[in-house]
Design an enzyme around this catalytic site. Sequence first.
Site, PDB file in Angstrom:
ATOM      1  N   SER A  15      11.689 -13.595   5.571  1.00 50.52           N
ATOM      2  CA  SER A  15      12.518 -14.327   4.892  1.00 50.52           C
ATOM      3  C   SER A  15      13.194 -13.415   3.617  1.00 50.52           C
ATOM      4  O   SER A  15      12.731 -12.548   3.642  1.00 50.52           O
ATOM      5  CB  SER A  15      11.909 -15.489   3.991  1.00 50.52           C
ATOM      6  OG  SER A  15      10.757 -15.158   3.322  1.00 50.52           O
ATOM      7  N   ASP A  62      -1.333  -9.564   7.107  1.00 49.63           N
ATOM      8  CA  ASP A  62      -1.314  -9.351   5.580  1.00 49.63           C
ATOM      9  C   ASP A  62      -1.282  -7.594   5.537  1.00 49.63           C
ATOM     10  O   ASP A  62      -2.131  -7.066   5.537  1.00 49.63           O
ATOM     11  CB  ASP A  62      -2.545  -9.834   4.967  1.00 49.63           C
ATOM     12  CG  ASP A  62      -2.382  -9.688   3.486  1.00 49.63           C
ATOM     13  OD1 ASP A  62      -1.848  -8.868   2.981  1.00 49.63           O
ATOM     14  OD2 ASP A  62      -3.260 -10.559   2.792  1.00 49.63           O
ATOM     15  N   ILE A  63      -0.207  -7.051   4.784  1.00 57.24           N
ATOM     16  CA  ILE A  63       0.121  -5.714   4.763  1.00 57.24           C
ATOM     17  C   ILE A  63      -0.758  -5.115   3.741  1.00 57.24           C
ATOM     18  O   ILE A  63      -0.743  -3.821   3.937  1.00 57.24           O
ATOM     19  CB  ILE A  63       1.799  -5.495   4.280  1.00 57.24           C
ATOM     20  CG1 ILE A  63       2.138  -4.428   4.861  1.00 57.24           C
ATOM     21  CG2 ILE A  63       1.877  -5.808   2.886  1.00 57.24           C
ATOM     22  CD1 ILE A  63       2.388  -4.315   6.413  1.00 57.24           C
ATOM     23  N   ASN A  89       9.104  -3.680   2.480  1.00 55.57           N
ATOM     24  CA  ASN A  89       9.763  -4.642   1.446  1.00 55.57           C
ATOM     25  C   ASN A  89       8.836  -5.867   0.947  1.00 55.57           C
ATOM     26  O   ASN A  89       9.199  -6.430   0.040  1.00 55.57           O
ATOM     27  CB  ASN A  89      11.032  -5.305   2.243  1.00 55.57           C
ATOM     28  CG  ASN A  89      11.528  -6.681   1.448  1.00 55.57           C
ATOM     29  OD1 ASN A  89      12.021  -6.586   0.397  1.00 55.57           O
ATOM     30  ND2 ASN A  89      11.280  -7.937   2.180  1.00 55.57           N
ATOM     31  N   TYR A 155       2.225  -6.900 -11.853  1.00 59.24           N
ATOM     32  CA  TYR A 155       3.415  -6.721 -10.972  1.00 59.24           C
ATOM     33  C   TYR A 155       4.291  -5.327 -11.353  1.00 59.24           C
ATOM     34  O   TYR A 155       4.457  -4.913 -10.606  1.00 59.24           O
ATOM     35  CB  TYR A 155       4.222  -8.099 -10.990  1.00 59.24           C
ATOM     36  CG  TYR A 155       5.726  -7.988 -10.221  1.00 59.24           C
ATOM     37  CD1 TYR A 155       5.490  -8.167  -8.953  1.00 59.24           C
ATOM     38  CD2 TYR A 155       6.724  -7.624 -10.889  1.00 59.24           C
ATOM     39  CE1 TYR A 155       6.894  -8.140  -8.333  1.00 59.24           C
ATOM     40  CE2 TYR A 155       8.035  -7.221 -10.223  1.00 59.24           C
ATOM     41  CZ  TYR A 155       7.983  -7.894  -8.824  1.00 59.24           C
ATOM     42  OH  TYR A 155       9.297  -7.597  -8.101  1.00 59.24           O
TER      43      TYR A 155
END
Length: 255
Positions: A15, A62-63, A89, A155
């Site tokens: 997405s 799950d990366i 990404n 983050y």
Amino acid sequence: MRFADKVVAITGGGSGIGKETAARFVAEGAKVAINGRDAGKLEATAREIDPSGQKVIISAGDISDPAVGAALVDAAIAKFGKLDVLVNNAGVFNPKPFLELTEKDYDWYLDTILKGKFFTAQAAAKAMKEKGGAIVQTGSMWAIQAIGATPSAAYSAANAGVHAMVRNLAIELAPYKIRINAVAPAVVETPVYNTFMSAEQVKEVLPGFDAFHPLGRNGQPRDVAEAILFLASEHASWITGTVLPVDGGVTAGRQ
């Protein structure tokens, strides 16, 4: 076409920016392997981008698990014979004040954003070291400039690590003719905001950020995808170790 006969792997490809980037690569001749946690979403994306079923494959997982990044690389090579480009990404975002952040929150950001990109890049570089290639990371404007309205210490720290990784790997991987760069987007209208706001809240809140960008609007996935494709292409063959703000002018200053 810039990517005729090229093979591309994309994390977070189901997405938003990842999906748009995958579609652009296919439109320019590439074969693409996309990763994400939701196999159903990936399958729908693959059918939408490539109704023929010949140019897009999926690799779900799950990366944050290094084995998942390695599996994506292996899937691309097994199906298409090589790997030319990795677009790292995948990411997560949920603004939360520093004093409320938990260790679980911290680990979520670091594992998905930094650990995920680190080990997927490593797997890709091992596959590219004989013939060269390009890696493009999705970093963040928040790693360059703090925004009071969206408190994002963990983050931002994770993405600052991504930016530092780009500079370090540019030097380490240059002897193998592997280039690595990053884009650093500001507010881009993607489904990530729906993970912590309702559809009604997204519709109400996001337009308020238009004026935050000197160019007067939020970003769209296509804005970032175009920058990613440029950095992955031969047009950027003398560019490595760069973090490119794709932010409507935010890091340039204020009106």
